[in-house]
Design an enzyme around this catalytic site. Structure first.
Site, PDB file in Angstrom:
ATOM      1  N   ARG A  63       0.809  -1.205   0.000  1.00  0.00           N
ATOM      2  CA  ARG A  63       0.000   0.000   0.000  1.00  0.00           C
ATOM      3  C   ARG A  63       0.856   1.274   0.000  1.00  0.00           C
ATOM      4  NH1 ARG A  63      -2.413  -3.590  -1.229  1.00  0.00           N
ATOM      5  NH2 ARG A  63      -4.381  -4.408  -0.470  1.00  0.00           N
ATOM      6  N   SER A  92     -11.306   0.295   2.963  1.00  0.00           N
ATOM      7  CA  SER A  92     -10.634  -0.112   4.197  1.00  0.00           C
ATOM      8  C   SER A  92     -10.007   1.114   4.851  1.00  0.00           C
ATOM      9  CB  SER A  92      -9.559  -1.153   3.892  1.00  0.00           C
ATOM     10  OG  SER A  92     -10.133  -2.317   3.355  1.00  0.00           O
ATOM     11  N   GLU A 105      -5.464   4.103   6.083  1.00  0.00           N
ATOM     12  CA  GLU A 105      -5.180   3.924   4.657  1.00  0.00           C
ATOM     13  C   GLU A 105      -5.578   5.151   3.845  1.00  0.00           C
ATOM     14  OE1 GLU A 105      -6.188   0.757   1.074  1.00  0.00           O
ATOM     15  OE2 GLU A 105      -5.998   0.064   3.133  1.00  0.00           O
TER      16      GLU A 105
END
Length: 373
Positions: free
Chosen positions: A193, A271, A365
């Protein structure tokens, strides 16, 4: 995406392998005429911007950002607003909405498809197109909201794959050097990520992304157990591309991860926390039944959703305008009247609870604009 009226051109590259250039056009983006960032993000929270520009061509995109940089005006670059949480105070600067369109593919039997996509193309449209054309490698990334230009920044991934597996290059406008710069995949700093573009958020404006995709009717090997079960194969086997796409979308929809204006469980940024990557000692300190996924560098990844649930934050947790999703504990949702403050308060509560229970600090995130946890 549709084929243009003009015929496809063929560029010969040798007797055995011709390259067919295919140019696809898309409908112009429908962008709300609003300076309220709640209208431009999937969480549907956030105050006003000083001004908003919708960039529909590469020239407009680069010029808008360059001119604001020259004036010293703060810039927020926004695709489809699916991975961002903007403060209730809004953004005191220029918001540039990336609405560029276009996809060009060089296709050959021996080299596969080299596909270059404008940054503003909706990501799931690109995945659907790849599946329809029998281009392999993007199918497990179906149903993810957002613009294509955002995918390398976050190294977007799901169901055992991420875009770093297929990205060949990323073309950018370097806001520091005032020049275009193209990065090969090996130079993008991809990790879980993250990427070099995320590490320097105010430097690189992604202009387009190129993918190298194999050709064929079957998916890449399916690594994710849940997805393999859904399509009736064992992990490591392949399945028809369309079957995999349909299964991924069905799984994501069951978790509230496919946008639906009528479903408040999808009023989220996806998320909200990344899966923690821990040292071996920290992973060993978790309960015996905690998920542990050893990584190539010796670290151990665990499940943020597992930690959240075991810390007492079950699906639907909360009685305010912001709650944990009723379908997936990793999503924090707007039940219709939430503010950014409501979402942040909930995020702090969840993060604090996990830290107290397990000694692990969850990291957000989404990009936080004008606010912090």
């Amino acid at each position: 995406m549709t084929d243009p009226a003009s015929p496809i051109t063929v560029r010969p590259t040798g007797e055995a392998c011709d390259v067919e250039r295919r140019v696809y056009e898309s409908e112009p983006a429908a962008i709300p005429t609003s300076t309220l960032l709640a209208d431009l993000t999937t969480l549907r929270v956030g105050g006003p911007a000083r001004r908003v520009v919708v960039a529909r061509t590469e020239e407009e995109l680069v010029a808008s950002v360059r001119d604001a940089d020259d004036r010293g005006e703060p810039v927020l670059i926004l695709g489809q607003g699916s991975n961002v949480l903007v403060a209730d105070s809004g953004f005191d600067g220029l918001v540039v909405v990336v609405a560029t369109r276009g996809l060009v593919a060089d296709v050959s039997a021996c080299a596969g498809a080299f596909v270059t996509v404008a940054a503003g193309e909706p990501w799931d449209d690109v995945v659907a197109h790849a599946v329809a054309q029998e281009w392999i490698g993007l199918e497990t990334l179906s149903g993810i909201p957002g613009a294509t230009g955002a995918t390398p920044i976050q190294n977007v991934g799901a169901y055992g794959s991420d875009v770093s597996a297929t990205i060949a290059r990323v073309r950018t406008w370097d806001r520091t050097q005032r020049a275009f710069r193209t990065f090969a995949a090996a130079d993008c700093g991809f990790g879980y990520r993250t990427s070099r573009f995320k590490a320097e958020p105010d430097r690189y404006l992604v202009v387009d992304v190129s993918f190298q995709l194999e050709l064929g009717p079957l998916s890449a090997p399916i690594r994710y157990t849940e997805l393999a079960a859904a399509v009736g194969v064992v992990p490591g086997e392949r399945a028809p591309l369309g079957t995999v796409r349909d299964a991924v979308i069905a799984l994501r929809r069951s978790k509230g991860m496919v946008l639906d204006a009528a479903d408040h469980d999808t009023w989220s940024a996806g998320s909200f926390f990344t899966n923690p990557v821990l040292t071996p000692d920290a992973a060993a300190a978790l309960p015996e039944d905690a998920p542990r996924y050893p990584q190539p560098d010796g670290t151990v990844k665990t499940s943020a959703a597992w930690l959240i649930e075991r810390a007492g934050f079950t699906k639907g947790y909360g009685d305010g305008p912001a709650t944990v999703s009723g379908k997936h504990t990793l999503a924090l949702t707007n039940r219709g009247s939430a503010t950014a403050t409501d979402v942040l308060d909930l995020a702090r509560t969840v993060r604090s609870g996990v830290r107290e229970r397990f000694g692990v600090t969850l990291e957000p995130e989404p990009v936080l604009v004008g606010c912090a946890l």
